[in-house]
Design a protein around this motif. Sequence first.
Motif, PDB file in Angstrom:
ATOM      1  N   TRP A 180      -4.255  -6.351  -9.654  1.00 15.52           N
ATOM      2  CA  TRP A 180      -2.898  -6.335  -9.534  1.00 15.52           C
ATOM      3  C   TRP A 180      -2.775  -4.845  -9.573  1.00 15.52           C
ATOM      4  CZ3 TRP A 180       0.863 -10.026 -10.397  1.00 15.52           C
ATOM      5  CH2 TRP A 180       0.390 -11.086 -10.592  1.00 15.52           C
ATOM      6  N   ILE A 181      -1.708  -4.543  -8.935  1.00 21.19           N
ATOM      7  CA  ILE A 181      -1.261  -3.103  -8.639  1.00 21.19           C
ATOM      8  C   ILE A 181       0.086  -2.684  -9.560  1.00 21.19           C
ATOM      9  CG2 ILE A 181      -0.671  -1.194  -7.100  1.00 21.19           C
ATOM     10  CD1 ILE A 181      -3.599  -1.837  -7.008  1.00 21.19           C
ATOM     11  N   ILE A 182       1.073  -3.521  -9.242  1.00 26.36           N
ATOM     12  CA  ILE A 182       2.511  -3.326  -9.521  1.00 26.36           C
ATOM     13  C   ILE A 182       2.776  -3.895 -11.018  1.00 26.36           C
ATOM     14  CG2 ILE A 182       4.853  -3.601  -8.984  1.00 26.36           C
ATOM     15  CD1 ILE A 182       3.976  -3.801  -5.942  1.00 26.36           C
ATOM     16  N   ASP A 200      -2.449   0.136 -15.258  1.00 26.04           N
ATOM     17  CA  ASP A 200      -3.359   0.738 -15.734  1.00 26.04           C
ATOM     18  C   ASP A 200      -4.750   0.015 -15.257  1.00 26.04           C
ATOM     19  OD1 ASP A 200      -5.353   2.281 -16.688  1.00 26.04           O
ATOM     20  OD2 ASP A 200      -4.485   2.149 -18.864  1.00 26.04           O
ATOM     21  N   LEU A 201      -5.080   0.866 -13.994  1.00 25.23           N
ATOM     22  CA  LEU A 201      -6.667   0.455 -13.368  1.00 25.23           C
ATOM     23  C   LEU A 201      -7.872   0.612 -13.936  1.00 25.23           C
ATOM     24  CD1 LEU A 201      -5.297   1.110  -9.611  1.00 25.23           C
ATOM     25  CD2 LEU A 201      -5.688  -0.938 -10.623  1.00 25.23           C
ATOM     26  N   ALA A 338       2.226  -0.217  -2.020  1.00 29.79           N
ATOM     27  CA  ALA A 338       1.902   0.286  -3.560  1.00 29.79           C
ATOM     28  C   ALA A 338       0.276   0.411  -3.501  1.00 29.79           C
ATOM     29  CB  ALA A 338       2.217  -0.720  -4.460  1.00 29.79           C
ATOM     30  N   LEU A 339      -0.512  -0.583  -2.846  1.00 23.01           N
ATOM     31  CA  LEU A 339      -1.768  -0.335  -2.740  1.00 23.01           C
ATOM     32  C   LEU A 339      -2.335   0.841  -2.009  1.00 23.01           C
ATOM     33  CD1 LEU A 339      -4.699  -1.680  -3.086  1.00 23.01           C
ATOM     34  CD2 LEU A 339      -4.241  -2.722  -0.747  1.00 23.01           C
ATOM     35  N   VAL A 344      -2.341   4.675  -6.565  1.00 22.23           N
ATOM     36  CA  VAL A 344      -3.573   4.036  -6.656  1.00 22.23           C
ATOM     37  C   VAL A 344      -4.674   4.550  -6.117  1.00 22.23           C
ATOM     38  CG1 VAL A 344      -4.540   1.593  -5.507  1.00 22.23           C
ATOM     39  CG2 VAL A 344      -2.039   1.840  -6.577  1.00 22.23           C
ATOM     40  N   SER A 345      -4.507   5.459  -4.973  1.00 21.67           N
ATOM     41  CA  SER A 345      -5.482   6.174  -4.451  1.00 21.67           C
ATOM     42  C   SER A 345      -6.302   7.253  -5.352  1.00 21.67           C
ATOM     43  CB  SER A 345      -5.222   7.207  -3.215  1.00 21.67           C
ATOM     44  OG  SER A 345      -4.664   6.295  -2.068  1.00 21.67           O
ATOM     45  N   GLU A 346      -5.572   7.529  -6.447  1.00 23.18           N
ATOM     46  CA  GLU A 346      -6.193   8.407  -7.238  1.00 23.18           C
ATOM     47  C   GLU A 346      -6.970   7.590  -8.431  1.00 23.18           C
ATOM     48  OE1 GLU A 346      -2.626  10.568  -8.672  1.00 23.18           O
ATOM     49  OE2 GLU A 346      -2.903  12.334  -7.135  1.00 23.18           O
TER      50      GLU A 346
END
Length: 609
Positions: A180-182, A200-201, A338-339, A344-346
């Motif tokens: 889940w990203i968003i 929160d990844l 978003a991905l 997300v890259s960070e």
Amino acid sequence: IKRTFYQAAMITAILQSRLARTSFDKNRFQNVSETLHMECEAEMVTPLVTNPGHVCITDANLYFQPLNGYPKPVVHIMMHNVRRIYKRRHGLMPLGLEVFCTENDLCSDIYLKFYNSQDRDELYFYIATYLENHITEQTAESYMLQWQRGHISNYQYLLHLNNLADRSCNDLSQYPVFPWIIADYSSSELDLTKPETFRDLSKPVGALNKERLERLQTRYREMPEPKFMYGSHYSSPGYVLFYLVRVAPEYMLCLQNGKFDHADRTFNSIAETWKNCLDGATDFKELIPEFYENDSSFLLNSLKLDLGKRQGGKMVEHVELPPWASDPDDFLQKSQNALESQYVSEHLHEWIDLIFGYKQKGSEAIAAHNVFHPLTYEGGVDLNSIMDPNEKVALLTQILEFGQTPKQLFTTPHPRRIIPKFKSLSRTSSHNVSIAESPVSPSEESFEDLTEESITLAWNNIAKLKLDEQHKIHKEEITGIAVSCNGSSVFTTSQDSTLKMFSKESKTLQRSVSFSNMVSKRCPLSAVYHYFYSVAFGRRQDTLMGHDDAVSKICWHDNRLYSASWDSTVKVWHCAPAEVLGPKRHHFELLAELEHDVSVSMEMYIYNF
């Protein structure tokens, strides 16, 4: 329950008896001149179903003949069409083999499960030795470096990691898992510049809601060993089909004994599904790759399925989208954006630590609130040591139906991605340059640490070029290229560990040789050896131990070989021909070794000796 186990054991015994009394029908060979290499018993794996039969491999074809003749009497794959093969675990055991006839497709042509690892390994050997210049799939560390430097996208990197961790679209118990990203499914506009837009990844789904996590921790502390925090997994056949019921209803009906799930438990709304993953007592599921791809059919009830009526009388039809998505295609496009976003890259490395990395098991998993049932982990149980057939069937059923943790790929913290000022986010091209939102420190420069001006100038000039012709001659990224003096031949090296010679005149590949330790991202010959290759005879002539680190540059001058290396030396070699049986070979004698303070990577200077 005991009756079910007894029936399963009886069916297994009957199948094994039939397999033992039959063999592959050699009349099914495509050509009478084919040479048989190997025959054994195996099962073809498809979603939710494994079909027993006989595997046969010849010098030209791979065959599978199912006992029941489904999906057809014989499945056959021509060996020259095979592009990739992977060893797989199935049911947490090393028994699977997946064969692809494509370079990049996620779906394989056949997935086989063997009854012992020896048969699996032997078949793998035959296919691998047949493939031209076959090499082992790149390691997780290799893909990690490519991702760090922006050479592959976040989406591509996650696909590679899933593949290396034995996740397959043919195995619903190990379907590829995506995060889940968003976290915003209520706004009318999706703002990818705000951190609060994102999940929160660094936390598993089960730890995103603080109040729910506290309840789970209380239960965890009171639980006897072996303890686990979550009773359900983040990926299982039920969760995959929850998302895909509209495009794969037959699999859902198979899983649910001929019925669809209750309408209120069906995939009705993106926002509702996300809310339930945050608040539900037993719902901790992640997403699948389809949420970041281009086919939106899984969000539409195009088959007009009768999925039931929800409380309130509303029929289940298409999946309800968030306000910021105008239609399913727009939803997927914004999910992709978003991905690939800077946020997300960070932070993607934090999620990778949880799913594929060092926070997957042990004390780090406990500290990260990332502990699942022991049977979901590889090595959680040794099925071969269990003698009771009923107990073995029960455990295998639980393993296959309730989720499996991916194979661990990293045992140390995953490094962050290097975010350049001009970064690549395209899935099809590694050079779709866009300007990042914020600058980075000099230590985080990418693209070989070029200046902004040189990058801009380079890509502006490239945009003006017109394509004359193109040829695909390598399976992986090209690392070096040279053109012969008369311009008739092109020599290339690649990360697929091959050196190839391509004729511009005939438009054909004339020579190809595999060097297992030539792989390099920066130079044509990244090896501590020099390889001498005869174009005329099409094979390696000699191997010379040259340097202690990668060779960054070589050149010829006056019958002398000059080699520069990352080991901070330049060496000069004298070439003395020596007659041997067959074609000529050469003897190389070291004339001089010139030391430098730093590695020698680009320029070469000619010295007289």
